[in-house]
Scaffold this motif. Structure first.
Motif, PDB file in Angstrom:
ATOM      1  N   LEU A   1      11.854  -5.375  -3.630  1.00 46.51           N
ATOM      2  CA  LEU A   1      11.983  -4.437  -2.513  1.00 46.51           C
ATOM      3  C   LEU A   1      13.459  -4.237  -2.190  1.00 46.51           C
ATOM      4  CD1 LEU A   1       9.331  -6.109  -0.170  1.00 46.51           C
ATOM      5  CD2 LEU A   1       8.965  -4.100  -1.614  1.00 46.51           C
ATOM      6  N   LYS A   2      13.799  -2.994  -1.815  1.00 49.38           N
ATOM      7  CA  LYS A   2      15.162  -2.737  -1.329  1.00 49.38           C
ATOM      8  C   LYS A   2      15.126  -2.801   0.193  1.00 49.38           C
ATOM      9  CE  LYS A   2      17.844  -0.128  -4.567  1.00 49.38           C
ATOM     10  NZ  LYS A   2      16.941  -0.151  -5.740  1.00 49.38           N
ATOM     11  N   ILE A   3      15.958  -3.688   0.728  1.00 48.69           N
ATOM     12  CA  ILE A   3      15.921  -3.929   2.172  1.00 48.69           C
ATOM     13  C   ILE A   3      17.296  -3.674   2.776  1.00 48.69           C
ATOM     14  CG2 ILE A   3      15.484  -5.695   3.938  1.00 48.69           C
ATOM     15  CD1 ILE A   3      13.789  -7.126   1.712  1.00 48.69           C
ATOM     16  N   TYR A   4      17.306  -2.912   3.855  1.00 45.94           N
ATOM     17  CA  TYR A   4      18.572  -2.681   4.568  1.00 45.94           C
ATOM     18  C   TYR A   4      18.449  -3.302   5.964  1.00 45.94           C
ATOM     19  CZ  TYR A   4      22.810  -0.267   6.066  1.00 45.94           C
ATOM     20  OH  TYR A   4      24.086   0.018   6.510  1.00 45.94           O
ATOM     21  N   PRO A   5      19.105  -4.447   6.184  1.00 47.39           N
ATOM     22  CA  PRO A   5      18.989  -5.096   7.498  1.00 47.39           C
ATOM     23  C   PRO A   5      19.914  -4.431   8.534  1.00 47.39           C
ATOM     24  CG  PRO A   5      19.506  -6.707   5.739  1.00 47.39           C
ATOM     25  CD  PRO A   5      19.799  -5.335   5.214  1.00 47.39           C
ATOM     26  N   LEU A   6      19.321  -4.033   9.626  1.00 50.97           N
ATOM     27  CA  LEU A   6      20.063  -3.466  10.756  1.00 50.97           C
ATOM     28  C   LEU A   6      19.826  -4.362  11.971  1.00 50.97           C
ATOM     29  CD1 LEU A   6      19.394   0.359  11.302  1.00 50.97           C
ATOM     30  CD2 LEU A   6      21.578  -0.719  10.813  1.00 50.97           C
TER      31      LEU A   6
ATOM     32  N   THR B   1       0.833  -1.208   0.000  1.00 53.39           N
ATOM     33  CA  THR B   1       0.000   0.000   0.000  1.00 53.39           C
ATOM     34  C   THR B   1       0.868   1.259   0.000  1.00 53.39           C
ATOM     35  OG1 THR B   1      -1.693  -1.185   1.252  1.00 53.39           O
ATOM     36  CG2 THR B   1      -1.862   1.210   1.241  1.00 53.39           C
ATOM     37  N   TYR B   2       1.906   1.265   0.840  1.00 54.05           N
ATOM     38  CA  TYR B   2       2.702   2.487   1.012  1.00 54.05           C
ATOM     39  C   TYR B   2       3.934   2.544   0.114  1.00 54.05           C
ATOM     40  CZ  TYR B   2      -0.299   3.061   5.107  1.00 54.05           C
ATOM     41  OH  TYR B   2      -1.373   3.192   5.936  1.00 54.05           O
ATOM     42  N   LYS B   3       4.299   1.419  -0.492  1.00 50.82           N
ATOM     43  CA  LYS B   3       5.404   1.367  -1.456  1.00 50.82           C
ATOM     44  C   LYS B   3       6.672   2.115  -1.016  1.00 50.82           C
ATOM     45  CE  LYS B   3       2.316   0.850  -5.415  1.00 50.82           C
ATOM     46  NZ  LYS B   3       1.087   0.702  -4.622  1.00 50.82           N
ATOM     47  N   PRO B   4       7.272   1.726   0.087  1.00 46.76           N
ATOM     48  CA  PRO B   4       8.506   2.404   0.516  1.00 46.76           C
ATOM     49  C   PRO B   4       9.637   2.174  -0.489  1.00 46.76           C
ATOM     50  CG  PRO B   4       8.179   0.379   1.764  1.00 46.76           C
ATOM     51  CD  PRO B   4       6.929   0.585   0.951  1.00 46.76           C
ATOM     52  N   TYR B   5      10.496   3.171  -0.669  1.00 45.32           N
ATOM     53  CA  TYR B   5      11.635   2.940  -1.576  1.00 45.32           C
ATOM     54  C   TYR B   5      12.748   2.204  -0.842  1.00 45.32           C
ATOM     55  CZ  TYR B   5      14.876   6.623   0.080  1.00 45.32           C
ATOM     56  OH  TYR B   5      15.750   7.372   0.820  1.00 45.32           O
ATOM     57  N   LEU B   6      12.695   2.252   0.486  1.00 45.61           N
ATOM     58  CA  LEU B   6      13.687   1.505   1.266  1.00 45.61           C
ATOM     59  C   LEU B   6      13.026   0.977   2.538  1.00 45.61           C
ATOM     60  CD1 LEU B   6      16.746   0.774   1.531  1.00 45.61           C
ATOM     61  CD2 LEU B   6      16.975   2.796   2.961  1.00 45.61           C
ATOM     62  N   ILE B   7      13.283  -0.308   2.816  1.00 47.73           N
ATOM     63  CA  ILE B   7      12.769  -0.916   4.043  1.00 47.73           C
ATOM     64  C   ILE B   7      13.955  -1.200   4.947  1.00 47.73           C
ATOM     65  CG2 ILE B   7      11.754  -3.035   4.994  1.00 47.73           C
ATOM     66  CD1 ILE B   7      10.029  -3.193   2.475  1.00 47.73           C
TER      67      ILE B   7
ATOM     68  N   CYS C   1      23.909 -10.506   7.466  1.00 50.74           N
ATOM     69  CA  CYS C   1      23.258  -9.649   6.450  1.00 50.74           C
ATOM     70  C   CYS C   1      23.318  -8.155   6.768  1.00 50.74           C
ATOM     71  CB  CYS C   1      21.776  -9.987   6.325  1.00 50.74           C
ATOM     72  SG  CYS C   1      21.439 -11.618   5.717  1.00 50.74           S
ATOM     73  N   HIS C   2      23.648  -7.816   8.013  1.00 54.03           N
ATOM     74  CA  HIS C   2      23.498  -6.407   8.422  1.00 54.03           C
ATOM     75  C   HIS C   2      24.402  -5.470   7.608  1.00 54.03           C
ATOM     76  CE1 HIS C   2      27.348  -5.801  10.525  1.00 54.03           C
ATOM     77  NE2 HIS C   2      27.302  -7.115  10.635  1.00 54.03           N
ATOM     78  N   GLY C   3      23.889  -4.275   7.386  1.00 56.21           N
ATOM     79  CA  GLY C   3      24.736  -3.234   6.784  1.00 56.21           C
ATOM     80  C   GLY C   3      24.925  -3.330   5.283  1.00 56.21           C
ATOM     81  N   VAL C   4      24.205  -4.216   4.617  1.00 59.42           N
ATOM     82  CA  VAL C   4      24.310  -4.323   3.158  1.00 59.42           C
ATOM     83  C   VAL C   4      22.900  -4.315   2.572  1.00 59.42           C
ATOM     84  CG1 VAL C   4      25.135  -5.720   1.225  1.00 59.42           C
ATOM     85  CG2 VAL C   4      26.394  -5.739   3.390  1.00 59.42           C
ATOM     86  N   ILE C   5      22.681  -3.461   1.569  1.00 60.48           N
ATOM     87  CA  ILE C   5      21.350  -3.416   0.956  1.00 60.48           C
ATOM     88  C   ILE C   5      21.111  -4.678   0.149  1.00 60.48           C
ATOM     89  CG2 ILE C   5      19.931  -2.269  -0.803  1.00 60.48           C
ATOM     90  CD1 ILE C   5      20.924   0.345   0.196  1.00 60.48           C
ATOM     91  N   MET C   6      19.970  -5.293   0.350  1.00 58.27           N
ATOM     92  CA  MET C   6      19.631  -6.464  -0.448  1.00 58.27           C
ATOM     93  C   MET C   6      18.302  -6.244  -1.173  1.00 58.27           C
ATOM     94  SD  MET C   6      18.961  -9.010   2.732  1.00 58.27           S
ATOM     95  CE  MET C   6      17.930 -10.192   1.955  1.00 58.27           C
ATOM     96  N   GLU C   7      18.101  -6.983  -2.241  1.00 62.49           N
ATOM     97  CA  GLU C   7      16.848  -6.872  -2.979  1.00 62.49           C
ATOM     98  C   GLU C   7      16.090  -8.171  -2.855  1.00 62.49           C
ATOM     99  OE1 GLU C   7      17.908  -3.480  -6.136  1.00 62.49           O
ATOM    100  OE2 GLU C   7      16.109  -4.725  -6.179  1.00 62.49           O
ATOM    101  N   SER C   8      14.794  -8.062  -2.586  1.00 60.97           N
ATOM    102  CA  SER C   8      13.974  -9.265  -2.491  1.00 60.97           C
ATOM    103  C   SER C   8      12.579  -8.909  -2.973  1.00 60.97           C
ATOM    104  CB  SER C   8      13.956  -9.740  -1.035  1.00 60.97           C
ATOM    105  OG  SER C   8      13.001 -10.754  -0.862  1.00 60.97           O
TER     106      SER C   8
END
Ligand code: URA
Length: 185
Positions: free
Chosen positions: A152-157, A114-120, A142-149
């Motif tokens: 979606l662009k996901i940044y795990p912290l 619904t909200y379509k974030p450009y980064l999660i 996985c932390h600290g590296v942008i991944m795509e799934s």
């Protein structure tokens, strides 16, 4: 297609004996932060990340050069998972079970579509696994590296609460946050 509001109402009915804490903030396709589940303070206030973990999260937000009102903040599970401490007999927070997580994933996916974030930005293991659908992933690798799934662009912290309990993580966490600041800018 079913709207997010309708879906929320279905969860409210299903969990009528619990207080649900939904996401809040900017819904304009910006950055979405996803935590695990509300704690006691969040349950009381009906808002995500307002307790102790929220204070650490605020530090992250500031370090990344952002403001809380610029973000959408939510959790995978929308109620506070608790158990009774054997030591004290008091109610304590616990990690949500796999069933609880699976039950709330459709709502989280609905928030995202619904909200379509450009980064999660996922905070800890629970949202990382929930968003990617991959239970083998772990925040430690996985932390600290942008991944795509799934587009979606996901940044795990790391989760801000893990920084409270493990001071060694604080530097790692801070450097991950600085990286995301550069990316956002
Ligand atoms: N921890 C979370 O993951 N979410 C909250 O809202 C509060 C603490």
């Amino acid at each position: 297609m079913e709207s997010l509001e309708n879906m929320k109402n279905e969860y409210i009915q299903k969990y009528s004996d619990r207080k649900l804490v939904f996401g809040e903030g900017k819904t304009d396709g910006g950055i979405m932060l996803i935590g695990e589940a509300p704690g006691g303070e969040e349950e009381k206030m009906g808002r995500p990340f307002v307790g102790k973990a929220g204070k650490n999260l605020d530090e992250f937000i500031e370090l990344a050069g952002l403001r809380r009102e610029d973000l959408y903040i939510t959790n995978v599970v929308k109620f506070r998972p608790t158990s009774v401490s054997e030591k004290t007999g008091r109610m304590v927070n616990r990690t949500p079970s796999r069933e609880e997580i699976e039950d709330f994933v459709p709502l989280l996916k609905k928030e995202i579509s619904t909200y379509k974030p450009y980064l999660i930005v996922t905070l800890g293991n629970v949202p990382l696994k929930a968003v990617t659908g991959n239970n083998r992933l772990s925040i430690g690798s996985c932390h600290g590296v942008i991944m795509e799934s799934e587009g979606l662009k996901i940044y795990p912290l790391y989760h801000p609460a893990s920084v409270i309990y493990n001071r060694n993580l604080k530097n790692v966490y801070a450097s991950d946050v600085k990286k995301i600041k550069d990316y956002i800018n």
